[in-house]
Design a protein around this motif. Structure first.
Motif, PDB file in Angstrom:
ATOM      1  N   MET A   1       2.163  95.870  79.593  1.00 59.14           N
ATOM      2  CA  MET A   1       3.338  95.918  80.423  1.00 59.14           C
ATOM      3  C   MET A   1       3.190  95.026  81.654  1.00 59.14           C
ATOM      4  O   MET A   1       4.075  94.253  81.935  1.00 59.14           O
ATOM      5  CB  MET A   1       3.635  97.356  80.859  1.00 59.14           C
ATOM      6  N   ILE A   2       2.051  95.189  82.391  1.00 57.91           N
ATOM      7  CA  ILE A   2       1.778  94.322  83.534  1.00 57.91           C
ATOM      8  C   ILE A   2       0.281  94.021  83.588  1.00 57.91           C
ATOM      9  O   ILE A   2      -0.528  94.731  82.999  1.00 57.91           O
ATOM     10  CB  ILE A   2       2.234  94.940  84.878  1.00 57.91           C
ATOM     11  N   GLN A   3      -0.034  92.958  84.311  1.00 57.09           N
ATOM     12  CA  GLN A   3      -1.425  92.566  84.500  1.00 57.09           C
ATOM     13  C   GLN A   3      -1.733  92.566  85.989  1.00 57.09           C
ATOM     14  O   GLN A   3      -0.976  92.026  86.793  1.00 57.09           O
ATOM     15  CB  GLN A   3      -1.670  91.174  83.915  1.00 57.09           C
ATOM     16  N   VAL A   4      -2.870  93.187  86.338  1.00 56.87           N
ATOM     17  CA  VAL A   4      -3.348  93.214  87.720  1.00 56.87           C
ATOM     18  C   VAL A   4      -4.738  92.597  87.685  1.00 56.87           C
ATOM     19  O   VAL A   4      -5.680  93.216  87.197  1.00 56.87           O
ATOM     20  CB  VAL A   4      -3.400  94.648  88.283  1.00 56.87           C
ATOM     21  N   GLY A   5      -4.844  91.371  88.183  1.00 58.10           N
ATOM     22  CA  GLY A   5      -6.125  90.668  88.067  1.00 58.10           C
ATOM     23  C   GLY A   5      -6.446  90.490  86.595  1.00 58.10           C
ATOM     24  O   GLY A   5      -5.624  90.004  85.829  1.00 58.10           O
ATOM     25  N   SER A   6      -7.608  90.942  86.188  1.00 58.01           N
ATOM     26  CA  SER A   6      -7.997  90.815  84.787  1.00 58.01           C
ATOM     27  C   SER A   6      -7.698  92.084  83.981  1.00 58.01           C
ATOM     28  O   SER A   6      -8.021  92.164  82.802  1.00 58.01           O
ATOM     29  CB  SER A   6      -9.493  90.499  84.701  1.00 58.01           C
ATOM     30  N   THR A   7      -7.068  93.060  84.619  1.00 59.19           N
ATOM     31  CA  THR A   7      -6.783  94.344  83.966  1.00 59.19           C
ATOM     32  C   THR A   7      -5.329  94.407  83.531  1.00 59.19           C
ATOM     33  O   THR A   7      -4.428  94.029  84.273  1.00 59.19           O
ATOM     34  CB  THR A   7      -7.079  95.508  84.938  1.00 59.19           C
ATOM     35  N   TYR A   8      -5.120  94.909  82.325  1.00 54.51           N
ATOM     36  CA  TYR A   8      -3.774  95.102  81.807  1.00 54.51           C
ATOM     37  C   TYR A   8      -3.423  96.590  81.859  1.00 54.51           C
ATOM     38  O   TYR A   8      -4.245  97.438  81.510  1.00 54.51           O
ATOM     39  CB  TYR A   8      -3.666  94.624  80.352  1.00 54.51           C
ATOM     40  N   ILE A   9      -2.216  96.883  82.305  1.00 50.70           N
ATOM     41  CA  ILE A   9      -1.709  98.249  82.270  1.00 50.70           C
ATOM     42  C   ILE A   9      -0.724  98.310  81.113  1.00 50.70           C
ATOM     43  O   ILE A   9       0.291  97.609  81.108  1.00 50.70           O
ATOM     44  CB  ILE A   9      -1.047  98.642  83.607  1.00 50.70           C
ATOM     45  N   THR A  10      -1.069  99.125  80.122  1.00 53.36           N
ATOM     46  CA  THR A  10      -0.304  99.194  78.876  1.00 53.36           C
ATOM     47  C   THR A  10       0.626 100.408  78.871  1.00 53.36           C
ATOM     48  O   THR A  10       0.552 101.270  79.740  1.00 53.36           O
ATOM     49  CB  THR A  10      -1.269  99.307  77.681  1.00 53.36           C
ATOM     50  N   ARG A  11       1.466 100.463  77.849  1.00 50.01           N
ATOM     51  CA  ARG A  11       2.346 101.627  77.670  1.00 50.01           C
ATOM     52  C   ARG A  11       1.506 102.894  77.480  1.00 50.01           C
ATOM     53  O   ARG A  11       1.883 103.961  77.957  1.00 50.01           O
ATOM     54  CB  ARG A  11       3.257 101.425  76.466  1.00 50.01           C
ATOM     55  N   THR A  12       0.375 102.766  76.798  1.00 45.63           N
ATOM     56  CA  THR A  12      -0.522 103.903  76.596  1.00 45.63           C
ATOM     57  C   THR A  12      -1.044 104.396  77.939  1.00 45.63           C
ATOM     58  O   THR A  12      -1.108 105.611  78.184  1.00 45.63           O
ATOM     59  CB  THR A  12      -1.691 103.514  75.676  1.00 45.63           C
ATOM     60  N   ASP A  13      -1.421 103.454  78.826  1.00 44.26           N
ATOM     61  CA  ASP A  13      -1.889 103.827  80.165  1.00 44.26           C
ATOM     62  C   ASP A  13      -0.785 104.555  80.932  1.00 44.26           C
ATOM     63  O   ASP A  13      -1.041 105.567  81.588  1.00 44.26           O
ATOM     64  CB  ASP A  13      -2.321 102.592  80.963  1.00 44.26           C
ATOM     65  N   LEU A  14       0.432 104.029  80.847  1.00 43.84           N
ATOM     66  CA  LEU A  14       1.563 104.648  81.539  1.00 43.84           C
ATOM     67  C   LEU A  14       1.820 106.053  80.992  1.00 43.84           C
ATOM     68  O   LEU A  14       2.028 106.994  81.761  1.00 43.84           O
ATOM     69  CB  LEU A  14       2.824 103.781  81.417  1.00 43.84           C
ATOM     70  N   SER A  15       1.770 106.206  79.685  1.00 39.90           N
ATOM     71  CA  SER A  15       1.992 107.520  79.074  1.00 39.90           C
ATOM     72  C   SER A  15       0.925 108.518  79.528  1.00 39.90           C
ATOM     73  O   SER A  15       1.234 109.677  79.841  1.00 39.90           O
ATOM     74  CB  SER A  15       1.973 107.419  77.546  1.00 39.90           C
ATOM     75  N   ALA A  16      -0.327 108.073  79.560  1.00 45.20           N
ATOM     76  CA  ALA A  16      -1.418 108.955  80.000  1.00 45.20           C
ATOM     77  C   ALA A  16      -1.233 109.336  81.463  1.00 45.20           C
ATOM     78  O   ALA A  16      -1.451 110.485  81.856  1.00 45.20           O
ATOM     79  CB  ALA A  16      -2.765 108.265  79.788  1.00 45.20           C
ATOM     80  N   TYR A  17      -0.816 108.365  82.283  1.00 47.61           N
ATOM     81  CA  TYR A  17      -0.581 108.610  83.702  1.00 47.61           C
ATOM     82  C   TYR A  17       0.536 109.636  83.874  1.00 47.61           C
ATOM     83  O   TYR A  17       0.423 110.580  84.650  1.00 47.61           O
ATOM     84  CB  TYR A  17      -0.241 107.288  84.383  1.00 47.61           C
ATOM     85  N   LYS A  18       1.631 109.452  83.127  1.00 49.11           N
ATOM     86  CA  LYS A  18       2.748 110.388  83.192  1.00 49.11           C
ATOM     87  C   LYS A  18       2.323 111.774  82.728  1.00 49.11           C
ATOM     88  O   LYS A  18       2.682 112.779  83.340  1.00 49.11           O
ATOM     89  CB  LYS A  18       3.912 109.873  82.341  1.00 49.11           C
ATOM     90  N   ASN A  19       1.541 111.828  81.666  1.00 49.80           N
ATOM     91  CA  ASN A  19       1.068 113.105  81.145  1.00 49.80           C
ATOM     92  C   ASN A  19       0.231 113.832  82.190  1.00 49.80           C
ATOM     93  O   ASN A  19       0.346 115.043  82.366  1.00 49.80           O
ATOM     94  CB  ASN A  19       0.266 112.889  79.863  1.00 49.80           C
ATOM     95  N   ASN A  20      -0.597 113.092  82.894  1.00 52.33           N
ATOM     96  CA  ASN A  20      -1.424 113.671  83.944  1.00 52.33           C
ATOM     97  C   ASN A  20      -0.552 114.210  85.078  1.00 52.33           C
ATOM     98  O   ASN A  20      -0.828 115.269  85.623  1.00 52.33           O
ATOM     99  CB  ASN A  20      -2.407 112.620  84.471  1.00 52.33           C
ATOM    100  N   LEU A  21       0.501 113.489  85.408  1.00 54.57           N
ATOM    101  CA  LEU A  21       1.387 113.909  86.496  1.00 54.57           C
ATOM    102  C   LEU A  21       2.242 115.111  86.132  1.00 54.57           C
ATOM    103  O   LEU A  21       2.678 115.841  87.018  1.00 54.57           O
ATOM    104  CB  LEU A  21       2.291 112.752  86.929  1.00 54.57           C
ATOM    105  N   THR A  22       2.473 115.323  84.859  1.00 54.79           N
ATOM    106  CA  THR A  22       3.318 116.453  84.453  1.00 54.79           C
ATOM    107  C   THR A  22       2.615 117.784  84.680  1.00 54.79           C
ATOM    108  O   THR A  22       3.229 118.835  84.529  1.00 54.79           O
ATOM    109  CB  THR A  22       3.762 116.357  82.977  1.00 54.79           C
ATOM    110  N   GLN A  23       1.338 117.743  85.065  1.00 57.78           N
ATOM    111  CA  GLN A  23       0.610 118.980  85.360  1.00 57.78           C
ATOM    112  C   GLN A  23       1.109 119.606  86.660  1.00 57.78           C
ATOM    113  O   GLN A  23       0.878 120.779  86.907  1.00 57.78           O
ATOM    114  CB  GLN A  23      -0.901 118.713  85.481  1.00 57.78           C
TER     115      GLN A  23
END
Length: 146
Positions: A1-23
């Motif tokens: 989805m986006i790149q920060v430096g050499s790191t990519y933030i993927t849809r999977t990362d976003l889903s995991a982040y959202k899942n963590n926040l739903t707690q």
């Protein structure tokens, strides 16, 4: 989805982040806002690494152990609330303290160290207030009022 430096933030990362926040009970922001949060965190972690203040995973393990001991000394109600959160997450207490939390605490420590370093540098690089007032007075006297 986006790149920060050499790191990519993927849809999977976003889903995991959202899942963590739903707690938590707070409503989730939109995906764009969440991506900005994730990118900001990743950028700060990269800057902490570049500045030589990044925490190690062992630092995260140490912090997790400290906080686990702190939790054990809390009232039963607080401990039960923590166990309910773990149940919602679908992990055991040992999994939380040994696998899940150390990387999280490593990241928090890295960001904390970066902010402390930058704050110290800002204070160091700003002119002293007294010196600035004395300089201003000297400048005003030099200019004169004629």
């Amino acid at each position: 989805m986006i790149q920060v430096g050499s790191t990519y933030i993927t849809r999977t990362d976003l889903s995991a982040y959202k899942n963590n926040l739903t707690q938590s009970d707070t409503p989730l922001p939109d995906d764009s806002t969440l991506l900005k949060e994730m990118a900001t965190k990743e950028l700060m972690l990269q800057l902490a690494d570049d500045e030589g203040v990044a925490a190690s995973l062992q630092d995260g393990v140490k912090r997790a152990r400290q906080l686990r001991k702190t939790l054990e000394s809390q009232p039963r109600q607080v401990q039960e609330q923590h166990l309910r959160m773990l149940d919602t997450m679908g992990i055991s207490e040992d999994q939380y303290w040994e696998d899940y939390s150390p990387p999280e605490y490593r990241d928090m420590l890295s960001i904390e160290r970066l902010v402390n370093k930058l704050t110290t540098e800002m204070k160091t690089n700003q002119p002293d207030t007294i010196t600035s007032k004395e300089q201003l007075k000297a400048d005003l006297l030099t200019i004169g009022f004629g």
